[in-house]
Design a protein around this motif. Structure first.
Motif, PDB file in Angstrom:
ATOM      1  N   ARG A  50       0.853  -1.190   0.000  1.00  0.00           N
ATOM      2  CA  ARG A  50       0.000   0.000   0.000  1.00  0.00           C
ATOM      3  C   ARG A  50       0.887   1.237   0.000  1.00  0.00           C
ATOM      4  N   GLN A  51       0.442   2.273  -0.732  1.00  0.00           N
ATOM      5  CA  GLN A  51       1.186   3.541  -0.818  1.00  0.00           C
ATOM      6  C   GLN A  51       0.219   4.686  -0.566  1.00  0.00           C
ATOM      7  N   GLU A  52       0.619   5.617   0.282  1.00  0.00           N
ATOM      8  CA  GLU A  52      -0.165   6.834   0.477  1.00  0.00           C
ATOM      9  C   GLU A  52       0.365   7.897  -0.483  1.00  0.00           C
ATOM     10  N   ALA A  53      -0.534   8.525  -1.209  1.00  0.00           N
ATOM     11  CA  ALA A  53      -0.107   9.428  -2.270  1.00  0.00           C
ATOM     12  C   ALA A  53       0.657  10.645  -1.755  1.00  0.00           C
ATOM     13  N   TYR A  54       0.407  11.057  -0.525  1.00  0.00           N
ATOM     14  CA  TYR A  54       1.096  12.245  -0.021  1.00  0.00           C
ATOM     15  C   TYR A  54       2.505  11.924   0.471  1.00  0.00           C
ATOM     16  N   LYS A  55       2.830  10.637   0.548  1.00  0.00           N
ATOM     17  CA  LYS A  55       4.172  10.259   0.979  1.00  0.00           C
ATOM     18  C   LYS A  55       5.083  10.109  -0.243  1.00  0.00           C
ATOM     19  N   GLN A  56       6.215  10.771  -0.208  1.00  0.00           N
ATOM     20  CA  GLN A  56       7.140  10.692  -1.337  1.00  0.00           C
ATOM     21  C   GLN A  56       7.939   9.397  -1.320  1.00  0.00           C
ATOM     22  N   GLN A  57       8.153   8.852  -0.134  1.00  0.00           N
ATOM     23  CA  GLN A  57       8.961   7.645  -0.038  1.00  0.00           C
ATOM     24  C   GLN A  57       8.184   6.454  -0.563  1.00  0.00           C
ATOM     25  N   ASN A  58       8.843   5.678  -1.411  1.00  0.00           N
ATOM     26  CA  ASN A  58       8.198   4.495  -1.968  1.00  0.00           C
ATOM     27  C   ASN A  58       8.048   3.410  -0.904  1.00  0.00           C
ATOM     28  N   ALA A  59       6.870   2.766  -0.905  1.00  0.00           N
ATOM     29  CA  ALA A  59       6.614   1.702   0.058  1.00  0.00           C
ATOM     30  C   ALA A  59       7.415   0.451  -0.284  1.00  0.00           C
ATOM     31  N   THR A  60       7.786  -0.277   0.757  1.00  0.00           N
ATOM     32  CA  THR A  60       8.515  -1.542   0.610  1.00  0.00           C
ATOM     33  C   THR A  60       7.970  -2.538   1.615  1.00  0.00           C
ATOM     34  N   GLU A  61       7.774  -3.765   1.143  1.00  0.00           N
ATOM     35  CA  GLU A  61       7.357  -4.868   2.016  1.00  0.00           C
ATOM     36  C   GLU A  61       8.172  -6.098   1.614  1.00  0.00           C
ATOM     37  N   ASN A  62       9.269  -6.316   2.335  1.00  0.00           N
ATOM     38  CA  ASN A  62      10.141  -7.460   2.066  1.00  0.00           C
ATOM     39  C   ASN A  62      10.595  -7.431   0.597  1.00  0.00           C
ATOM     40  N   ARG A  63      10.195  -8.431  -0.199  1.00  0.00           N
ATOM     41  CA  ARG A  63      10.669  -8.504  -1.580  1.00  0.00           C
ATOM     42  C   ARG A  63       9.880  -7.599  -2.536  1.00  0.00           C
ATOM     43  N   PHE A  64       8.853  -6.967  -2.025  1.00  0.00           N
ATOM     44  CA  PHE A  64       7.965  -6.162  -2.857  1.00  0.00           C
ATOM     45  C   PHE A  64       8.219  -4.676  -2.605  1.00  0.00           C
ATOM     46  N   SER A  65       8.343  -3.927  -3.685  1.00  0.00           N
ATOM     47  CA  SER A  65       8.502  -2.486  -3.560  1.00  0.00           C
ATOM     48  C   SER A  65       7.767  -1.817  -4.706  1.00  0.00           C
ATOM     49  N   VAL A  66       7.484  -0.530  -4.521  1.00  0.00           N
ATOM     50  CA  VAL A  66       6.794   0.211  -5.576  1.00  0.00           C
ATOM     51  C   VAL A  66       7.654   1.370  -6.025  1.00  0.00           C
ATOM     52  N   ASN A  67       7.386   1.796  -7.254  1.00  0.00           N
ATOM     53  CA  ASN A  67       7.940   3.030  -7.790  1.00  0.00           C
ATOM     54  C   ASN A  67       6.742   3.939  -8.072  1.00  0.00           C
ATOM     55  N   PHE A  68       6.532   4.894  -7.183  1.00  0.00           N
ATOM     56  CA  PHE A  68       5.366   5.759  -7.254  1.00  0.00           C
ATOM     57  C   PHE A  68       5.796   7.106  -7.821  1.00  0.00           C
ATOM     58  N   GLN A  69       5.242   7.464  -8.953  1.00  0.00           N
ATOM     59  CA  GLN A  69       5.510   8.744  -9.600  1.00  0.00           C
ATOM     60  C   GLN A  69       4.182   9.504  -9.660  1.00  0.00           C
ATOM     61  N   LYS A  70       3.962  10.373  -8.661  1.00  0.00           N
ATOM     62  CA  LYS A  70       2.648  11.007  -8.525  1.00  0.00           C
ATOM     63  C   LYS A  70       2.294  11.874  -9.726  1.00  0.00           C
ATOM     64  N   ALA A  71       3.237  12.666 -10.193  1.00  0.00           N
ATOM     65  CA  ALA A  71       2.953  13.571 -11.310  1.00  0.00           C
ATOM     66  C   ALA A  71       2.584  12.790 -12.569  1.00  0.00           C
ATOM     67  N   ALA A  72       3.255  11.687 -12.772  1.00  0.00           N
ATOM     68  CA  ALA A  72       2.991  10.855 -13.944  1.00  0.00           C
ATOM     69  C   ALA A  72       1.827   9.907 -13.710  1.00  0.00           C
ATOM     70  N   LYS A  73       1.316   9.845 -12.490  1.00  0.00           N
ATOM     71  CA  LYS A  73       0.254   8.912 -12.109  1.00  0.00           C
ATOM     72  C   LYS A  73       0.633   7.490 -12.490  1.00  0.00           C
ATOM     73  N   SER A  74       1.817   7.136 -12.034  1.00  0.00           N
ATOM     74  CA  SER A  74       2.366   5.819 -12.324  1.00  0.00           C
ATOM     75  C   SER A  74       2.663   5.114 -11.004  1.00  0.00           C
ATOM     76  N   PHE A  75       2.403   3.819 -10.951  1.00  0.00           N
ATOM     77  CA  PHE A  75       2.531   3.078  -9.689  1.00  0.00           C
ATOM     78  C   PHE A  75       2.936   1.653 -10.042  1.00  0.00           C
ATOM     79  N   SER A  76       4.227   1.414 -10.217  1.00  0.00           N
ATOM     80  CA  SER A  76       4.680   0.085 -10.628  1.00  0.00           C
ATOM     81  C   SER A  76       5.089  -0.739  -9.411  1.00  0.00           C
ATOM     82  N   LEU A  77       4.998  -2.037  -9.563  1.00  0.00           N
ATOM     83  CA  LEU A  77       5.336  -2.988  -8.507  1.00  0.00           C
ATOM     84  C   LEU A  77       6.567  -3.776  -8.926  1.00  0.00           C
ATOM     85  N   LYS A  78       7.582  -3.816  -8.073  1.00  0.00           N
ATOM     86  CA  LYS A  78       8.775  -4.608  -8.334  1.00  0.00           C
ATOM     87  C   LYS A  78       8.807  -5.771  -7.355  1.00  0.00           C
TER      88      LYS A  78
END
Lengths: 112, 115
Positions: A50-78
């Motif tokens: 889960r990612q909160e849009a007002y937080k700039q830091q990308n969320a991480t959960e063990n092997r899962f992380s996100v790349n959140f680009q608010k301006a581009a409205k992009s939310f990828s999962l690694k």
């Protein structure tokens, strides 16, 4: 209307590799949450991250992380060091008001 | 309870029959959602309750679909005069608005097949 686009209908990677699932969305909200849900073949949907849009830091959960680009409205999962149990449908889902809007999903196969 | 439960897990109905699908949310979760998921697709929102109040039913595809949650806990989704296009998995989810993060917890779903 809010839309969610997952441009990769299906992906396959070898076990232990890293894979990135892409998602773009459209929203008029200034603050919102974004989710990645996983639905294994047994069909029980579970939250991955889960990612909160007002937080700039990308969320991480063990092997899962996100790349959140608010301006581009992009939310990828690694997914790092992928495992056979990661085989599932993955859904990107921003919230709108009290609801969650789901994309069409990416079917991910982890190959032994 | 430990999680969201749904019953039955599988339902086969002849076209024209009425069906009722049940959802037991996580104890204490005031918000409850119903989704319809066609094969290979993402869940589509049907309706939403907060306690016993149905706050949004904009996703119900026709007036044959009806949902209720009379005591603010268990919910029932009823489909009258089922049609083949109603065949899908119906997912129920619950959440706690006080958590402030909109996370929803899903049940295993009911797979409805209309023949």
């Amino acid at each position: 209307a809010q839309t969610v686009t997952q441009s990769q209908p299906e992906m396959s990677v070898q076990e232990a590799e890293t894979v990135t699932l892409s998602c773009t969305y459209d929203t008029s909200e200034s603050n919102y949450y974004l989710f990645w849900y996983k639905q294994p073949p047994s069909r029980q949907m579970i939250l991955v991250i889960r990612q909160e849009a007002y937080k700039q830091q990308n969320a991480t959960e063990n092997r899962f992380s996100v790349n959140f680009q608010k301006a581009a409205k992009s939310f990828s999962l690694k997914i790092s060091d992928s495992q056979l149990g990661d085989t599932a449908m993955y859904f990107c889902a921003p919230n709108r008001d009290d609801k969650i809007i789901f994309g069409k999903g990416t079917r991910l196969h982890i190959l032994p | 309870g430990a999680g969201v439960s749904q019953s039955p897990r599988y339902k086969v109905a002849k076209r024209g029959q009425d069906v009722a699908l049940r959802c037991d949310p996580i104890s204490g979760h005031v918000s409850l959602f119903w989704y319809q998921q066609a094969l290979g697709q993402g869940p589509e929102f049907l309706t939403y309750f907060q306690n016993e109040a149905q706050l949004d039913k904009s996703g119900l595809p026709s007036d044959r679909f009806f949902a209720e949650r009379p005591e603010g806990s268990v919910s029932t989704l009823k489909i009258q005069r089922t049609q083949q296009e109603d065949s899908a998995v119906y997912l129920c989810a619950s959440s706690d608005p006080l958590a402030g993060n909109y996370e929803q917890y899903f049940g295993p779903g009911t797979r409805l097949t209309v023949t």
